[in-house]
Design an enzyme around this catalytic site. Sequence first.
Site, PDB file in Angstrom:
ATOM      1  N   ALA A  62      34.674  42.983  38.467  1.00 22.51           N
ATOM      2  CA  ALA A  62      34.693  44.120  37.539  1.00 22.51           C
ATOM      3  C   ALA A  62      33.883  43.741  36.304  1.00 22.51           C
ATOM      4  O   ALA A  62      33.762  42.563  35.962  1.00 22.51           O
ATOM      5  CB  ALA A  62      36.133  44.439  37.152  1.00 22.51           C
ATOM      6  N   GLY A 107      36.678  41.536  41.548  1.00 20.88           N
ATOM      7  CA  GLY A 107      36.456  42.808  42.238  1.00 20.88           C
ATOM      8  C   GLY A 107      35.378  42.709  43.314  1.00 20.88           C
ATOM      9  O   GLY A 107      35.381  43.496  44.267  1.00 20.88           O
ATOM     10  N   GLU A 110      37.176  41.466  46.219  1.00 19.44           N
ATOM     11  CA  GLU A 110      38.066  42.546  46.677  1.00 19.44           C
ATOM     12  C   GLU A 110      37.270  43.602  47.459  1.00 19.44           C
ATOM     13  O   GLU A 110      37.748  44.144  48.457  1.00 19.44           O
ATOM     14  CB  GLU A 110      38.780  43.169  45.469  1.00 19.44           C
ATOM     15  CG  GLU A 110      39.777  42.181  44.851  1.00 19.44           C
ATOM     16  CD  GLU A 110      40.382  42.686  43.553  1.00 19.44           C
ATOM     17  OE1 GLU A 110      39.613  42.972  42.615  1.00 19.44           O
ATOM     18  OE2 GLU A 110      41.623  42.813  43.486  1.00 19.44           O
ATOM     19  N   GLU A 130      40.587  36.111  38.086  1.00 19.90           N
ATOM     20  CA  GLU A 130      41.172  36.950  37.039  1.00 19.90           C
ATOM     21  C   GLU A 130      42.157  36.195  36.151  1.00 19.90           C
ATOM     22  O   GLU A 130      42.273  36.461  34.960  1.00 19.90           O
ATOM     23  CB  GLU A 130      41.868  38.172  37.666  1.00 19.90           C
ATOM     24  CG  GLU A 130      40.921  39.232  38.203  1.00 19.90           C
ATOM     25  CD  GLU A 130      40.509  39.012  39.655  1.00 19.90           C
ATOM     26  OE1 GLU A 130      40.654  37.867  40.172  1.00 19.90           O
ATOM     27  OE2 GLU A 130      40.032  39.984  40.278  1.00 19.90           O
TER      28      GLU A 130
HETATM   29  N1  CO8 Z   1      31.221  41.395  34.032  1.00 18.80           N
HETATM   30  C1  CO8 Z   1      30.232  41.628  33.149  1.00 18.80           C
HETATM   31  N2  CO8 Z   1      29.113  40.866  33.062  1.00 18.80           N
HETATM   32  C2  CO8 Z   1      28.997  39.830  33.893  1.00 18.80           C
HETATM   33  C3  CO8 Z   1      30.007  39.512  34.831  1.00 18.80           C
HETATM   34  C4  CO8 Z   1      31.154  40.347  34.879  1.00 18.80           C
HETATM   35  N3  CO8 Z   1      32.138  40.165  35.786  1.00 18.80           N
HETATM   36  N4  CO8 Z   1      29.640  38.411  35.505  1.00 18.80           N
HETATM   37  C5  CO8 Z   1      28.433  38.053  35.026  1.00 18.80           C
HETATM   38  N5  CO8 Z   1      28.049  38.896  34.040  1.00 18.80           N
HETATM   39  C6  CO8 Z   1      26.819  38.874  33.258  1.00 18.80           C
HETATM   40  C7  CO8 Z   1      26.881  37.792  32.187  1.00 18.80           C
HETATM   41  O1  CO8 Z   1      27.565  38.270  31.044  1.00 18.80           O
HETATM   42  C8  CO8 Z   1      25.410  37.542  31.949  1.00 18.80           C
HETATM   43  O2  CO8 Z   1      24.902  38.582  31.140  1.00 18.80           O
HETATM   44  P1  CO8 Z   1      23.997  38.219  29.828  1.00 18.80           P
HETATM   45  O3  CO8 Z   1      22.761  37.601  30.427  1.00 18.80           O
HETATM   46  O4  CO8 Z   1      23.769  39.544  29.212  1.00 18.80           O
HETATM   47  O5  CO8 Z   1      24.798  37.252  29.021  1.00 18.80           O
HETATM   48  C9  CO8 Z   1      24.795  37.712  33.337  1.00 18.80           C
HETATM   49  O6  CO8 Z   1      25.727  38.475  34.092  1.00 18.80           O
HETATM   50  C10 CO8 Z   1      24.561  36.408  34.069  1.00 18.80           C
HETATM   51  O7  CO8 Z   1      25.807  35.719  34.105  1.00 18.80           O
HETATM   52  P2  CO8 Z   1      25.979  34.193  33.604  1.00 18.80           P
HETATM   53  O8  CO8 Z   1      24.976  33.881  32.536  1.00 18.80           O
HETATM   54  O9  CO8 Z   1      27.409  33.992  33.269  1.00 18.80           O
HETATM   55  O10 CO8 Z   1      25.575  33.421  34.935  1.00 18.80           O
HETATM   56  P3  CO8 Z   1      26.043  31.944  35.365  1.00 18.80           P
HETATM   57  O11 CO8 Z   1      25.194  31.595  36.526  1.00 18.80           O
HETATM   58  O12 CO8 Z   1      26.056  31.033  34.203  1.00 18.80           O
HETATM   59  O13 CO8 Z   1      27.572  32.100  35.837  1.00 18.80           O
HETATM   60  C11 CO8 Z   1      29.374  33.185  36.999  1.00 18.80           C
HETATM   61  C12 CO8 Z   1      27.860  32.904  36.956  1.00 18.80           C
HETATM   62  C13 CO8 Z   1      30.126  31.878  37.225  1.00 18.80           C
HETATM   63  C14 CO8 Z   1      29.625  34.148  38.150  1.00 18.80           C
HETATM   64  C15 CO8 Z   1      29.813  33.815  35.654  1.00 18.80           C
HETATM   65  O14 CO8 Z   1      28.926  34.881  35.347  1.00 18.80           O
HETATM   66  C16 CO8 Z   1      31.197  34.357  35.648  1.00 18.80           C
HETATM   67  O15 CO8 Z   1      32.163  33.592  35.580  1.00 18.80           O
HETATM   68  N6  CO8 Z   1      31.368  35.718  35.707  1.00 18.80           N
HETATM   69  C17 CO8 Z   1      32.649  36.355  35.633  1.00 18.80           C
HETATM   70  C18 CO8 Z   1      33.395  36.247  36.966  1.00 18.80           C
HETATM   71  C19 CO8 Z   1      34.764  36.862  36.838  1.00 18.80           C
HETATM   72  O16 CO8 Z   1      35.603  36.442  36.071  1.00 18.80           O
HETATM   73  N7  CO8 Z   1      35.012  37.922  37.658  1.00 18.80           N
HETATM   74  C20 CO8 Z   1      36.256  38.619  37.653  1.00 18.80           C
HETATM   75  C21 CO8 Z   1      36.188  39.802  36.747  1.00 18.80           C
HETATM   76  S1  CO8 Z   1      37.740  40.616  36.528  1.00 18.80           S
HETATM   77  C22 CO8 Z   1      37.943  41.540  37.908  1.00 18.80           C
HETATM   78  O17 CO8 Z   1      37.126  41.588  38.781  1.00 18.80           O
HETATM   79  C23 CO8 Z   1      39.219  42.303  37.955  1.00 18.80           C
HETATM   80  C24 CO8 Z   1      39.206  43.408  38.984  1.00 18.80           C
HETATM   81  C25 CO8 Z   1      40.360  44.335  38.811  1.00 18.80           C
HETATM   82  C26 CO8 Z   1      40.362  44.996  37.475  1.00 18.80           C
HETATM   83  C27 CO8 Z   1      41.098  46.265  37.415  1.00 18.80           C
HETATM   84  C28 CO8 Z   1      40.688  47.007  36.179  1.00 18.80           C
HETATM   85  C29 CO8 Z   1      40.690  48.439  36.101  1.00 18.80           C
END
Ligand code: CO8
Length: 257
Positions: A62, A107, A110, A130
């Site tokens: 997400a 997500g 998922e 999460e």
């Molecule tokens: N959301 C928003 N932006 C994201 C996300 C995300 N999930 N993942 C990556 N990005 C963005 C980063 O912010 C970055 O943007 P910017 O260049 O503008 O800073 C760009 O993508 C590249 O990402 P990274 O620089 O972080 O890339 P890395 O190679 O260093 O790291 C990772 C890759 C390890 C995947 C890292 O990006 C990360 O940890 N991402 C988040 C993963 C995460 O926690 N996912 C779970 C999200 S919560 C969820 O899914 C809940 C679902 C249910 C919710 C119900 C709600 C209604």
Amino acid sequence: MTVELERHDEFAVLRLNRPEALNALSFDILRDLDQAFDRVAEGDARALLIIGAGGKAFCAGADIKELMNRKLIDQKRGAEFGQRVFQKLAMLPIPSVAIINGYAFGGGLELAMACTFRVAASDARLGLPEIKLGLIPGYGGTQRLPRLIGEARALELIMTGRAVRPEEAERVGLVNRLLEPEADPLQAGVAFAREFSGFSLLSLGFAREAVQRALDVPVHDGLRIEADLSTLAYQTSDAAEGMSAFAEKRKPDFKDA
Ligand code: CO8
């Protein structure tokens, strides 16, 4: 467009196309997915393949930035909407395959778990992180993960947020198949889908329904469901064709009828 729906031979291919955010699922993307699944359900593709653009991620989950500072009621409705969209995918009349290249987190995993099958490239990393955000999965992860890999392993992955590599994912049953390191992910996904796409869509659908419903009911009810659905399968022209083809030592010509 952040969600692209294309045709690849007999298959529909849905590409998440927001590589600058690792294909993170904004609510706009969820709405696009919802509509795309409707189009797939109305079309004549024999399977749906889902892949992420950019080569680095299937989907990083997400959109975390969009989730910040929301009212509780909006968050609840958001989770329910995501669950409905993914359930629509799970209930499509045709099988679906998630081709996991790179990250499938939150997500994103998922979404992959709502598909009938998952294949993983050698760079795949799968997890439900999460908990690291102070959250828990909200798009079906707490329900689908234990059904796929069992309660203890699901609890461990959800409560540690640990990412797994493809070999472990295959070993525990989270993915069906590992792709060769040099393989083109889409071509490899197509090859996997061809292992079942030539069979009758009716019998494929009955088989999926019997297995999926069996997981929610006691075994004696599940056996009744199986008896009913196998009898329905028996009544199709495709069953007559399949059995005749066997007796006549020829390849069956299924018509989805
Ligand atoms: N959301 C928003 N932006 C994201 C996300 C995300 N999930 N993942 C990556 N990005 C963005 C980063 O912010 C970055 O943007 P910017 O260049 O503008 O800073 C760009 O993508 C590249 O990402 P990274 O620089 O972080 O890339 P890395 O190679 O260093 O790291 C990772 C890759 C390890 C995947 C890292 O990006 C990360 O940890 N991402 C988040 C993963 C995460 O926690 N996912 C779970 C999200 S919560 C969820 O899914 C809940 C679902 C249910 C919710 C119900 C709600 C209604």
